[in-house]
Write an enzyme that holds these catalytic residues in place. Structure first.
Site, PDB file in Angstrom:
ATOM      1  N   GLU A 403      -9.354  -2.365   1.235  1.00  0.00           N
ATOM      2  CA  GLU A 403      -8.053  -2.944   0.613  1.00  0.00           C
ATOM      3  C   GLU A 403      -8.242  -3.141  -0.791  1.00  0.00           C
ATOM      4  O   GLU A 403      -8.259  -4.310  -1.106  1.00  0.00           O
ATOM      5  CB  GLU A 403      -7.629  -3.832   1.502  1.00  0.00           C
ATOM      6  CG  GLU A 403      -7.147  -3.408   3.255  1.00  0.00           C
ATOM      7  CD  GLU A 403      -5.714  -2.709   2.889  1.00  0.00           C
ATOM      8  OE1 GLU A 403      -4.804  -3.422   2.954  1.00  0.00           O
ATOM      9  OE2 GLU A 403      -5.943  -1.518   2.984  1.00  0.00           O
ATOM     10  N   HIS A 451      -0.613   3.146   9.326  1.00  0.00           N
ATOM     11  CA  HIS A 451      -1.322   2.100   9.553  1.00  0.00           C
ATOM     12  C   HIS A 451      -1.524   2.023  10.968  1.00  0.00           C
ATOM     13  O   HIS A 451      -1.073   1.569  11.820  1.00  0.00           O
ATOM     14  CB  HIS A 451      -0.071   0.927   9.076  1.00  0.00           C
ATOM     15  CG  HIS A 451      -1.170  -0.573   9.526  1.00  0.00           C
ATOM     16  ND1 HIS A 451      -0.311  -1.430   9.800  1.00  0.00           N
ATOM     17  CD2 HIS A 451      -2.125  -0.980   9.824  1.00  0.00           C
ATOM     18  CE1 HIS A 451      -1.262  -2.637   9.966  1.00  0.00           C
ATOM     19  NE2 HIS A 451      -2.437  -2.138  10.132  1.00  0.00           N
TER      20      HIS A 451
END
Length: 710
Positions: A403, A451
């Site tokens: 991330e 996701h």
């Protein structure tokens, strides 16, 4: 046209063909009940019947109860509902006890009421069909088998063997049903199925159920048999430990089974009807039917998918990053027969990611659930590489790297050049806004968020995130891919944390806030479990890792400050910081977090958490309310802000993505079933005591004013 076609052949055998009008499957609806009454009238009027065979004109034998009808049952109609069930069961019981042979010719799946109908027959023959399933899954919708399923399963299998099939809703195939003696014979064609059914009727002119024969004993014994009594002494406590009192259905099933095993069949059937009425007219079954049946079916039928885009299938998928998420996505994709290019910075790293699939597949082979040949086929579809050129021709590339905005931009620019002309690019981010990540793309219309949840092989949900420039065609393709790999898609609009990560964070933070307020950690974890959450917030925080949570909070704070906003620090932030920087406890992966992880032993709460402990007499119900309301209110904010586009996606996503209490039917349905006016009052009280995170969204006030549901 009648739901049951009545035909008497030259041998005086009545063949009852189940063919529910206006439906693709047979169900126990009003049409069926009317047809059953008419059928029994005909049977009673004819003294010259040699036997009865039930068969189906549909692809499956019988699907079960009519859930559209069941969800309408209310406490005010309990007596009427009970009488209707009893009347239908009496008619099936007449067929079962007439004294002539009754056969179920099972051409396919028979679940719920369909399996109950089959159990009411003396002999069951099934078509050899690997896809056929039999069982009583009512418990998964907050119900129990109300058509005689509990009574007959207990009498045929005994209490101990029947419990898992009744209380867990396990579905079994032809071979397993045969090994249990629930299916007596099989056939390889529909012709053979009917031939065998007719032959059995002719060979058994007088027939009855084994449990209707005088002197029949339930296998394993009745509840008063010492071994059964010993099991029943601890079974309720074990069940309560599992359900935490949130789910009345398993408890009602156990009660109906045990009570019914001590009386005659007809009394047992009435006991079952009473418990069924109690559950069917209750709120929890409505919550669960609404989401697990109607909600999931709406999603499966493409309610959130653009309607005017042709159906699409991926043929070659590239995955960037072979860590835990990338490896999991590779497995989920290849196991559905799709070619995968798994790329990492080195071939060794990529091969390590591929080894994850090998491990999962080897386990299936060892369990006899997969052939070695099929395993090798799946592994052959995964190409592990460090060369970006191997991505050439992929019609979908998914990045699943760390991330970090810069890293994600770098891999996006490198890989995008190899996409097929009509291909799309997806980011498997859990928190970073998609529109920002799309800035690295050559064509933002073809950029979307996918996701996935960890572990990918077990978690069914995929959150599809639209960027501000994502096209309808890209969304449709992403939706089709998620369904192609057998997962459940929900569609949300872009925002920080989207829907699931954002709301999940409120649950974990509430647990940390309670700790900072001095509540004993064991009480916090137990309150979350009693609310219906699968795991406590401290245990979850350890799994996620405290370092990651600190990183996300830092990045969020930076991004908000760049927008001229601020993210105030809370007791939750202080707990995380103290745990990491004062105590060096970073989570499960680091070997120490809120829990201790002794090698070879059971994890337990770290006694150093006493640092925060002080007298706090907060009630368990107050904590339960805080956990449920903090998530529900934020889910409603997501709907109000347009992050969520539908109530269905909010309910399904909250349960399958963040583990929100399934008994509620989801985070938005929790507010509906609580009563919106009451929920508004409770939110106001919680806000006054604990702060703005419990502030009722305007949408809640509007719905209350209009007397509408969410």
């Amino acid at each position: 046209m009648s739901a049951i076609q009545f035909e008497k052949n030259a041998d005086n055998i009545v063949i009852l063909t189940l063919d529910s009008p206006n439906q693709s499957a047979n169900t126990m609806n009003a049409d069926f009940r009317a047809a059953l009454a008419e059928t029994v009238d005909k049977l009673q009027a004819d003294g010259n019947i040699a036997g009865i065979i039930f068969r189906s004109n549909k692809k499956t034998f019988f699907a079960g109860g009519d859930l559209d009808e069941l969800i309408q049952a209310t406490p005010e109609h309990a007596t009427e509902f009970f009488n209707m069930i009893e009347e239908m069961k009496a008619k099936l019981r007449y067929i079962e006890t007439r004294g002539i042979p009754v056969v179920a010719a099972l051409n396919g799946t028979a679940l719920g009421g369909g399996w109950e109908l089959a159990l009411g027959c003396h002999y069951r023959i099934a078509l050899n069909n690997a896809k056929a399933k039999f069982g009583l899954p009512e418990v998964t919708l907050g119900l129990l088998p109300g058509g005689g399923g509990i009574v007959r399963m207990v009498r045929l299998l005994g209490l101990q063997n029947a419990f898992p099939l009744l209380m867990e809703g396990k579905q079994i195939g032809v071979e397993k049903a045969k090994s249990l003696g629930l299916i007596q014979d099989t056939a390889d064609s529909l012709e053979e199925l009917m031939d065998k059914a007719i032959a059995w009727v002719k060979a058994n002119p007088k027939s009855q159920q084994p449990y209707d024969v005088k002197g029949y004993k339930i296998p394993g014994g009745t509840p008063s048999t010492p071994t059964v009594a010993q099991m029943l002494a601890i079974a309720p406590a074990m069940l309560r430990d599992k359900t935490k009192g949130c789910y009345p259905a398993p408890e009602a099933i156990m009660s109906a089974a045990v009570e019914g095993a001590q009386v005659d069949v007809d009394t047992a059937l009435t006991i079952e009807s009473r418990y069924f009425t109690y559950l069917a007219t209750g709120q929890i079954s409505k919550n669960m039917i609404g989401t697990f049946w109607h909600g999931l079916n709406a999603i499966k039928s493409g309610a959130s998918r653009p309607k005017d885009v042709a159906k699409w299938q991926a043929t070659k998928v590239g995955i960037l990053g072979a860590g835990m998420m990338g490896a999991g996505i590779a497995y989920a994709t290849a196991s559905k027969g799709i070619a995968v290019v798994l790329k990492d910075v080195s071939v060794e790293a990529a091969e390590k990611g591929k080894a994850y699939s090998q491990k999962l597949l080897d386990k299936k082979v060892a369990q006899g659930r997969l052939s070695a040949e099929k395993r090798d086929q799946v592994l052959g579809l995964i190409h592990a590489t460090a060369d970006a050129a191997d991505l050439q021709g992929c019609d979908l590339i998914i990045e699943a790297v760390f991330e970090n905005v810069e890293l994600k931009a770098k891999v996006t620019r490198e890989a995008e050049a190899y996409l097929a002309e009509s291909g799309i690019f997806a980011s498997n981010t859990s928190t970073l806004p998609i529109s920002g990540l799309a800035n690295a793309s050559q064509d933002q219309a073809k950029f979307i968020g996918l996701h996935f949840f960890s572990p990918v092989d077990k978690m069914q949900l995929v959150e599809i995130i639209k960027g501000k420039n994502t096209s309808a065609e890209t969304l449709a393709k992403a939706f089709d891919f998620v369904q192609q790999i057998g997962k459940t898609p929900i569609v949300v609009n872009d925002s920080r944390g989207f829907f699931t990560s954002r709301v999940f964070g409120t649950f974990v933070q509430e647990g940390l806030r309670l700790l900072s307020e001095g509540v004993h950690p064991a009480r916090i974890e137990m309150a979350a479990l009693k609310a219906g959450m699968p795991v406590g917030p401290l245990a979850i925080q350890d799994e996620v890792s405290l370092i990651l949570s600190e990183h996300v909070a830092t990045e969020t704070r930076k991004a908000l400050q760049a927008e001229g906003k601020d993210l105030p620090r809370s007791g939750a932030d202080d707990v995380i910081q103290t745990m990491i920087h004062e105590f060096g406890r970073k989570g499960k992966a680091a070997g120490a977090g809120f829990y201790e992880y002794p090698e070879g032993g059971k994890k337990h709460l770290w006694d150093g958490l006493s640092k925060w402990q002080k007298d706090n007499a907060i009630s368990e119900q107050e904590m339960i309310d805080r956990f449920l309301f903090v998530q529900s209110l934020d889910t409603l904010r997501c709907l109000e802000e347009g992050v969520l586009e539908s109530t269905v996606d909010g309910n399904v996503g909250s349960i399958f993505g963040i583990g929100f209490a399934p008994w509620t039917g989801g985070a938005l349905q929790f507010l509906n079933q609580y009563g919106l006016e009451k929920a508004l009052l409770r939110a106001n009280t919680l806000e006054a005591k604990y702060g703005e995170r419990f502030k009722a969204p305007q949408l809640l006030k509007d719905k209350v004013a209009k007397a509408e549901k969410i």
